[in-house]
Design an enzyme around this catalytic site. Structure first.
Site, PDB file in Angstrom:
ATOM      1  N   CYS A   6       6.930  -4.081  -4.822  1.00  0.00           N
ATOM      2  CA  CYS A   6       7.589  -4.718  -5.459  1.00  0.00           C
ATOM      3  C   CYS A   6       8.743  -3.333  -6.574  1.00  0.00           C
ATOM      4  CB  CYS A   6       7.961  -5.691  -6.215  1.00  0.00           C
ATOM      5  SG  CYS A   6       7.862  -7.128  -5.238  1.00  0.00           S
ATOM      6  N   ASN A  84      -2.989  -6.025   8.100  1.00  0.00           N
ATOM      7  CA  ASN A  84      -4.307  -6.239   7.724  1.00  0.00           C
ATOM      8  C   ASN A  84      -3.783  -7.772   6.315  1.00  0.00           C
ATOM      9  OD1 ASN A  84      -5.432  -4.085   8.306  1.00  0.00           O
ATOM     10  ND2 ASN A  84      -4.643  -2.797   7.245  1.00  0.00           N
ATOM     11  N   GLY A  90      -8.810  -4.911   5.079  1.00  0.00           N
ATOM     12  CA  GLY A  90      -8.375  -3.407   4.720  1.00  0.00           C
ATOM     13  C   GLY A  90      -6.800  -3.504   4.302  1.00  0.00           C
ATOM     14  N   HIS A  95       0.858  -7.191  -0.915  1.00  0.00           N
ATOM     15  CA  HIS A  95       2.769  -7.569  -1.023  1.00  0.00           C
ATOM     16  C   HIS A  95       2.402  -7.262   0.913  1.00  0.00           C
ATOM     17  CE1 HIS A  95       7.429  -7.420  -1.684  1.00  0.00           C
ATOM     18  NE2 HIS A  95       7.192  -6.817  -0.174  1.00  0.00           N
ATOM     19  N   HIS A  97       3.275  -6.320   4.439  1.00  0.00           N
ATOM     20  CA  HIS A  97       3.573  -5.461   4.836  1.00  0.00           C
ATOM     21  C   HIS A  97       2.739  -5.130   6.662  1.00  0.00           C
ATOM     22  CE1 HIS A  97      -0.151  -4.198   2.885  1.00  0.00           C
ATOM     23  NE2 HIS A  97      -0.043  -3.359   3.868  1.00  0.00           N
TER      24      HIS A  97
HETATM   25  P1  AMP Z   1      -2.931  -1.514   3.115  1.00  0.00           P
HETATM   26  O1  AMP Z   1      -4.191  -0.775   3.596  1.00  0.00           O
HETATM   27  O2  AMP Z   1      -3.058  -2.203   4.902  1.00  0.00           O
HETATM   28  O3  AMP Z   1      -3.065  -2.503   2.462  1.00  0.00           O
HETATM   29  O4  AMP Z   1      -1.884  -0.987   3.202  1.00  0.00           O
HETATM   30  C1  AMP Z   1      -1.360  -0.147   2.443  1.00  0.00           C
HETATM   31  C2  AMP Z   1      -0.798   1.002   2.335  1.00  0.00           C
HETATM   32  O5  AMP Z   1       0.428   1.926   2.082  1.00  0.00           O
HETATM   33  C3  AMP Z   1      -1.597   2.340   2.602  1.00  0.00           C
HETATM   34  O6  AMP Z   1      -1.217   2.363   4.510  1.00  0.00           O
HETATM   35  C4  AMP Z   1      -1.183   3.832   1.345  1.00  0.00           C
HETATM   36  O7  AMP Z   1      -1.590   4.936   2.683  1.00  0.00           O
HETATM   37  C5  AMP Z   1       0.563   3.025   1.461  1.00  0.00           C
HETATM   38  N1  AMP Z   1       0.579   3.346   0.416  1.00  0.00           N
HETATM   39  C6  AMP Z   1      -0.434   3.381  -1.003  1.00  0.00           C
HETATM   40  N2  AMP Z   1       1.105   3.396  -1.754  1.00  0.00           N
HETATM   41  C7  AMP Z   1       2.303   3.776  -1.281  1.00  0.00           C
HETATM   42  C8  AMP Z   1       3.399   4.787  -1.565  1.00  0.00           C
HETATM   43  N3  AMP Z   1       3.515   4.730  -3.487  1.00  0.00           N
HETATM   44  N4  AMP Z   1       4.184   5.124  -1.506  1.00  0.00           N
HETATM   45  C9  AMP Z   1       4.204   4.790   0.277  1.00  0.00           C
HETATM   46  N5  AMP Z   1       2.330   4.347   1.065  1.00  0.00           N
HETATM   47  C10 AMP Z   1       1.976   3.707  -0.175  1.00  0.00           C
HETATM   48 ZN    ZN Z   2       5.127  -7.425  -4.010  1.00  0.00          ZN
END
Ligand code: AMP
Ligand code: ZN
Length: 117
Positions: A6, A84, A90, A95, A97
């Protein structure tokens, strides 16, 4: 709400924008696991796939429309979309994605799960 994505959507935390419209934002993953690794997210805060229901599924459809637009705009012919949902899967950011991954030949099978135990 204390949600990393967010904050990225509202510009509090910087990100490398790939796509932006009324409902959807996409940006480069900060720790890419492939030459192309984007995160495509609804602007509405939905914690996870398990929270999708008849009240919010329309914005999820918009996410999939955006994925297709991004692929066409960037000439990405083949890609994998990963969601995920939950800790064992994982999910580290709560949020919703979708990881859009491309630019590498990907395998499929039990080993692709990358089990940690
Ligand atoms: P998940 O593990 O499926 O929840 O994916 C979260 C993803 O967010 C991971 O692949 C992280 O590398 C990515 N991530 C975390 N912080 C940031 C950020 N500030 N900008 C871009 N990607 C991020
Ligand atoms: Zn959010």
């Amino acid at each position: 709400m204390d949600c990393l994505f967010c904050k990225i959507i509202n510009g509090e935390i910087p990100s490398a924008k790939v796509y932006d419209d009324e409902f959807v934002y996409a940006f480069k993953d900060i720790a890419p696991i492939a030459p192309v690794h984007y995160l495509v997210i609804p602007k509405q805060h939905i914690c996870c796939a398990n929270e999708i229901d008849e009240t919010n599924s329309a914005v999820v459809a918009k996410v999939f429309e955006a994925v297709s637009k991004i692929a066409k705009a960037e000439n990405i012919e083949s890609y994998r979309l990963i969601n995920n949902c939950g800790d064992d899967a994982g999910q580290t950011v709560k949020h919703l994605h979708f990881h859009m991954i491309a630019g590498v030949k990907m395998g499929w099978g039990p080993e692709s799960l990358g089990k940690t135990e």
